[in-house]
Design a protein around this motif. Structure first.
Motif, PDB file in Angstrom:
ATOM      1  N   LEU A  92       2.614   5.261   2.436  1.00  6.44           N
ATOM      2  CA  LEU A  92       3.106   6.244   1.880  1.00  6.44           C
ATOM      3  C   LEU A  92       2.936   8.063   2.441  1.00  6.44           C
ATOM      4  O   LEU A  92       3.826   8.474   2.143  1.00  6.44           O
ATOM      5  CB  LEU A  92       2.230   6.503   0.389  1.00  6.44           C
ATOM      6  CG  LEU A  92       2.054   5.036  -0.334  1.00  6.44           C
ATOM      7  CD1 LEU A  92       0.413   5.217  -1.808  1.00  6.44           C
ATOM      8  CD2 LEU A  92       3.104   5.468  -1.406  1.00  6.44           C
ATOM      9  N   ASP A 101      13.510   4.282   7.291  1.00  7.74           N
ATOM     10  CA  ASP A 101      13.326   2.816   7.490  1.00  7.74           C
ATOM     11  C   ASP A 101      12.032   2.613   8.245  1.00  7.74           C
ATOM     12  O   ASP A 101      11.119   3.535   8.906  1.00  7.74           O
ATOM     13  CB  ASP A 101      14.027   2.076   8.088  1.00  7.74           C
ATOM     14  CG  ASP A 101      14.106   0.788   7.145  1.00  7.74           C
ATOM     15  OD1 ASP A 101      13.946  -0.096   6.166  1.00  7.74           O
ATOM     16  OD2 ASP A 101      15.880   0.177   7.111  1.00  7.74           O
ATOM     17  N   LYS A 115      18.444  -2.906  10.970  1.00  2.22           N
ATOM     18  CA  LYS A 115      18.319  -2.430  10.370  1.00  2.22           C
ATOM     19  C   LYS A 115      18.742  -0.918  11.277  1.00  2.22           C
ATOM     20  O   LYS A 115      18.698   0.790  11.072  1.00  2.22           O
ATOM     21  CB  LYS A 115      16.106  -2.147  10.919  1.00  2.22           C
ATOM     22  CG  LYS A 115      15.790  -2.829   9.594  1.00  2.22           C
ATOM     23  CD  LYS A 115      14.556  -2.114   9.193  1.00  2.22           C
ATOM     24  CE  LYS A 115      14.316  -3.406   8.571  1.00  2.22           C
ATOM     25  NZ  LYS A 115      13.359  -2.695   6.985  1.00  2.22           N
TER      26      LYS A 115
ATOM     27  N   MET B   1      11.428  12.001  -0.094  1.00  6.72           N
ATOM     28  CA  MET B   1      11.253  11.637  -1.122  1.00  6.72           C
ATOM     29  C   MET B   1      10.567  11.844  -1.985  1.00  6.72           C
ATOM     30  O   MET B   1       9.321  12.338  -1.985  1.00  6.72           O
ATOM     31  CB  MET B   1      10.481  10.186  -0.279  1.00  6.72           C
ATOM     32  CG  MET B   1      10.674   9.080  -0.886  1.00  6.72           C
ATOM     33  SD  MET B   1       9.957   7.677   0.651  1.00  6.72           S
ATOM     34  CE  MET B   1      11.655   6.985   1.200  1.00  6.72           C
ATOM     35  N   GLU B   3       6.921  12.228  -5.379  1.00 11.66           N
ATOM     36  CA  GLU B   3       5.757  11.205  -4.191  1.00 11.66           C
ATOM     37  C   GLU B   3       5.962  10.449  -5.828  1.00 11.66           C
ATOM     38  O   GLU B   3       4.857   9.497  -4.953  1.00 11.66           O
ATOM     39  CB  GLU B   3       4.360  11.974  -4.492  1.00 11.66           C
ATOM     40  CG  GLU B   3       4.890  13.664  -3.645  1.00 11.66           C
ATOM     41  CD  GLU B   3       3.268  14.350  -3.829  1.00 11.66           C
ATOM     42  OE1 GLU B   3       2.891  14.588  -4.084  1.00 11.66           O
ATOM     43  OE2 GLU B   3       3.685  15.618  -2.718  1.00 11.66           O
ATOM     44  N   VAL B   5       7.344   7.904  -5.715  1.00  9.63           N
ATOM     45  CA  VAL B   5       7.820   6.921  -5.494  1.00  9.63           C
ATOM     46  C   VAL B   5       6.524   5.816  -5.080  1.00  9.63           C
ATOM     47  O   VAL B   5       5.632   6.378  -4.168  1.00  9.63           O
ATOM     48  CB  VAL B   5       8.781   7.221  -3.978  1.00  9.63           C
ATOM     49  CG1 VAL B   5       8.560   5.449  -3.362  1.00  9.63           C
ATOM     50  CG2 VAL B   5       9.886   7.621  -5.502  1.00  9.63           C
ATOM     51  N   GLN B   6       6.388   4.235  -5.684  1.00 10.83           N
ATOM     52  CA  GLN B   6       5.515   3.875  -5.361  1.00 10.83           C
ATOM     53  C   GLN B   6       5.582   3.191  -4.301  1.00 10.83           C
ATOM     54  O   GLN B   6       6.378   2.793  -3.441  1.00 10.83           O
ATOM     55  CB  GLN B   6       4.689   2.654  -6.707  1.00 10.83           C
ATOM     56  CG  GLN B   6       4.618   3.677  -8.313  1.00 10.83           C
ATOM     57  CD  GLN B   6       2.905   5.158  -7.638  1.00 10.83           C
ATOM     58  OE1 GLN B   6       2.019   4.142  -7.012  1.00 10.83           O
ATOM     59  NE2 GLN B   6       4.025   6.198  -8.170  1.00 10.83           N
ATOM     60  N   TYR B   7       4.066   2.511  -3.811  1.00 10.01           N
ATOM     61  CA  TYR B   7       3.823   1.771  -2.409  1.00 10.01           C
ATOM     62  C   TYR B   7       4.773   0.101  -2.669  1.00 10.01           C
ATOM     63  O   TYR B   7       5.316  -0.108  -2.064  1.00 10.01           O
ATOM     64  CB  TYR B   7       2.713   1.646  -2.014  1.00 10.01           C
ATOM     65  CG  TYR B   7       2.179   0.722  -1.638  1.00 10.01           C
ATOM     66  CD1 TYR B   7       3.301   0.988   0.052  1.00 10.01           C
ATOM     67  CD2 TYR B   7       2.119  -1.032  -1.829  1.00 10.01           C
ATOM     68  CE1 TYR B   7       2.527  -0.085   1.053  1.00 10.01           C
ATOM     69  CE2 TYR B   7       2.288  -1.832  -0.565  1.00 10.01           C
ATOM     70  CZ  TYR B   7       2.660  -1.625   1.077  1.00 10.01           C
ATOM     71  OH  TYR B   7       2.382  -2.124   2.112  1.00 10.01           O
ATOM     72  N   LEU B  10       8.444   0.830  -2.492  1.00  7.59           N
ATOM     73  CA  LEU B  10       9.071   1.075  -0.928  1.00  7.59           C
ATOM     74  C   LEU B  10       8.741  -0.274   0.268  1.00  7.59           C
ATOM     75  O   LEU B  10       9.475  -0.328   1.629  1.00  7.59           O
ATOM     76  CB  LEU B  10       7.685   2.197  -0.051  1.00  7.59           C
ATOM     77  CG  LEU B  10       7.634   3.582  -0.268  1.00  7.59           C
ATOM     78  CD1 LEU B  10       6.612   4.413  -0.068  1.00  7.59           C
ATOM     79  CD2 LEU B  10       9.047   4.053   0.480  1.00  7.59           C
ATOM     80  N   ARG B  13      11.706  -1.848  -0.723  1.00  6.22           N
ATOM     81  CA  ARG B  13      13.069  -1.302   0.195  1.00  6.22           C
ATOM     82  C   ARG B  13      12.672  -1.524   1.655  1.00  6.22           C
ATOM     83  O   ARG B  13      14.496  -1.652   2.484  1.00  6.22           O
ATOM     84  CB  ARG B  13      12.719  -0.425  -0.186  1.00  6.22           C
ATOM     85  CG  ARG B  13      13.778   1.048   0.555  1.00  6.22           C
ATOM     86  CD  ARG B  13      13.699   2.074   0.071  1.00  6.22           C
ATOM     87  NE  ARG B  13      14.469   3.779   0.962  1.00  6.22           N
ATOM     88  CZ  ARG B  13      13.636   4.571   1.715  1.00  6.22           C
ATOM     89  NH1 ARG B  13      12.835   5.476   0.958  1.00  6.22           N
ATOM     90  NH2 ARG B  13      14.000   5.656   2.398  1.00  6.22           N
ATOM     91  N   TYR B  14      11.741  -2.242   2.416  1.00  6.90           N
ATOM     92  CA  TYR B  14      11.421  -1.630   3.396  1.00  6.90           C
ATOM     93  C   TYR B  14      11.650  -3.362   3.886  1.00  6.90           C
ATOM     94  O   TYR B  14      11.339  -3.935   4.921  1.00  6.90           O
ATOM     95  CB  TYR B  14      10.196  -1.347   3.944  1.00  6.90           C
ATOM     96  CG  TYR B  14      10.063   0.064   3.946  1.00  6.90           C
ATOM     97  CD1 TYR B  14      11.935   1.250   3.900  1.00  6.90           C
ATOM     98  CD2 TYR B  14       9.136   1.194   4.010  1.00  6.90           C
ATOM     99  CE1 TYR B  14      11.251   2.192   4.285  1.00  6.90           C
ATOM    100  CE2 TYR B  14       8.883   2.630   3.521  1.00  6.90           C
ATOM    101  CZ  TYR B  14       9.931   3.238   3.750  1.00  6.90           C
ATOM    102  OH  TYR B  14      10.296   4.256   3.928  1.00  6.90           O
ATOM    103  N   PHE B  16       8.877  -5.839   3.062  1.00  2.00           N
ATOM    104  CA  PHE B  16       7.944  -6.145   3.357  1.00  2.00           C
ATOM    105  C   PHE B  16       6.907  -7.419   2.836  1.00  2.00           C
ATOM    106  O   PHE B  16       8.100  -7.976   2.014  1.00  2.00           O
ATOM    107  CB  PHE B  16       6.335  -5.497   3.358  1.00  2.00           C
ATOM    108  CG  PHE B  16       6.633  -3.738   3.879  1.00  2.00           C
ATOM    109  CD1 PHE B  16       7.015  -3.295   4.875  1.00  2.00           C
ATOM    110  CD2 PHE B  16       6.211  -3.029   2.967  1.00  2.00           C
ATOM    111  CE1 PHE B  16       7.875  -2.504   5.424  1.00  2.00           C
ATOM    112  CE2 PHE B  16       5.568  -1.654   4.504  1.00  2.00           C
ATOM    113  CZ  PHE B  16       6.588  -1.198   4.874  1.00  2.00           C
ATOM    114  N   ASP B 191      -4.864  -2.524   2.448  1.00  2.51           N
ATOM    115  CA  ASP B 191      -5.340  -2.330   1.079  1.00  2.51           C
ATOM    116  C   ASP B 191      -5.715  -3.544   0.442  1.00  2.51           C
ATOM    117  O   ASP B 191      -5.663  -3.312  -1.231  1.00  2.51           O
ATOM    118  CB  ASP B 191      -3.513  -3.319   1.071  1.00  2.51           C
ATOM    119  CG  ASP B 191      -2.334  -2.072   2.308  1.00  2.51           C
ATOM    120  OD1 ASP B 191      -2.774  -1.481   1.639  1.00  2.51           O
ATOM    121  OD2 ASP B 191      -1.374  -3.083   2.197  1.00  2.51           O
TER     122      ASP B 191
END
Lengths: 128, 243
Positions: A92, A101, A115, B1, B3, B5-7, B10, B13-14, B16, B191
């Motif tokens: 975050l 990215d 990427k 971006m 704020e 936008v939640q984890y 993300l 999107r990335y 994970f 986390d």
């Protein structure tokens, strides 16, 4: 003209993997082993893309990213985070600073290429 | 971006990979100060792998599940207490991170092995160690013989074994393996509410096979094998620094 990619990571192993992955493409990999060296290289080399680790000695990746985004001459350089740390708070904070990215280690060469290829145009190396 | 936008957005999107749900739930439970044994037992009993790990830890002298004296999750927790569950909760994400790292970067299938099924590690070996401190405090020790270290470095770097000598290249490759697995592990702990920071890793040749236990904590010893590669991972942790 070759794409210039700055790899900022304290691990020589990761810098070697990045260089090896990008070898087939028309790009030049510039290496830095911490955020301080990374900032200096970004200023002098003006790369097209920065691959940035988080945990590094001397200056970590978050500090380097913060300084990069504060610098009018450097803030438009796209950054992809390349790190083993993808905890909620880190992600975050980094997203707020602005990155293109985020690639979590471990990664396969192809994931890195994909990427990177979304940010810069990777062309095959011209025939010698 | 923005704020807002939640984890989760993300993370999607990335691209994970999330830890297994049962591991996330167990780690979150450990992070709570009012840890309830019954809840821990339910989570562990619902997952085949966690159950097997707990029973393995609860029966240190057994060579095989048929020799288990303690054969239920409840009995294991009653006998060894919550500390045992805490180690399982933390050892599991570490184990997952190591297996995934080796599979991804070395294209090798790593499997957890019984300590008795691998050659005894003795004499000079490579030791990679890193500590973490915060709401959870501990150390991760990764040990392997020089042959395994060279094979790992060769596979990661794409350099033939014969061209590698024991030295900075091998140490750096093994150090990066430790860095990746503990970085993933740390993210899981954070986390779950166990915020902690990784200390500077240390990689060196050593003859010392002792794993000093963190005060107030326990040790889980794990062995992993892939062909000629054998890795010994010790995790010592005290998660009771919760504020």
């Amino acid at each position: 003209m070759a794409i210039r990619i700055l790899s900022v990571d304290d691990s020589r192993t990761i810098r070697l993997i990045v260089t090896r992955s990008l070898k087939p493409y028309d790009c030049q990999v510039i290496e830095a082993s911490n955020g301080e060296e990374g900032l200096a290289a970004a200023a002098s080399e003006k790369p097209d893309l920065i691959l940035l680790d988080i945990s590094m000695p001397v200056m970590d990746g978050v500090t380097m990213l913060t300084r990069l985004k504060e610098d009018e001459g450097l803030k438009s350089i796209p950054v992809i985070m390349l790190t083993a740390e993808a905890g909620r708070d880190n992600v975050l904070q980094i997203a707020k600073l602005g990155v293109r990215d985020y690639l979590v280690k471990p990664f396969k060469d192809q994931q890195l290429i994909e990427k990177v290829g979304r940010v810069v145009t990777l062309a095959n190396k011209p025939a010698p | 971006m923005k704020e807002t936008v939640q984890y989760k957005d993300l993370a999607t999107r990335y691209g994970f990979t999330a830890p297994p749900e049962c591991v996330a739930r167990l780690t979150q439970l450990v992070a709570q100060s009012d840890l309830e044994l019954e809840k821990v037992a339910r989570i562990i009993a619902s997952d085949k792998e966690l159950r097997a790990r707990l029973l393995r830890v609860a029966n240190p002298k057994a060579d095989d599940p048929s020799e288990y004296v303690i054969d239920t999750v409840e009995a294991a927790l009653m006998r060894h207490g919550v500390a045992c569950a805490v180690l399982i909760a933390m050892g599991t994400p570490l184990s997952i991170a190591l297996v995934r790292t080796v599979q991804t970067m070395l294209s090798m299938k790593l499997e957890q092995a019984d300590r008795r099924s691998v050659p005894v590690l003795e004499g000079e070996h490579l030791l990679a160690r890193v500590g973490f401190a915060g709401k959870a405090t501990g150390q991760v020790y990764l040990r392997m013989d020089m042959d395994s270290a060279t094979l790992i470095a060769s596979a990661i770097l794409g350099i033939p074994e014969a061209e590698l000598t024991h030295g900075p290249e091998v140490n750096d490759a093994v150090g990066e393996l430790l860095n990746i697995m503990t970085g993933n592990f740390k993210s899981n702990l954070c986390d779950a509410g166990l915020d902690c920071r990784l200390q500077t890793p240390d990689v060196r040749t050593s003859e010392d096979l002792e794993t000093p236990m963190v005060a107030g904590g326990g040790v889980e010893r794990m062995v992993f094998r892939s062909g000629r590669i054998v890795m010994h991972v010790d995790l010592t942790v005290n998660p009771w620094n919760v504020n």
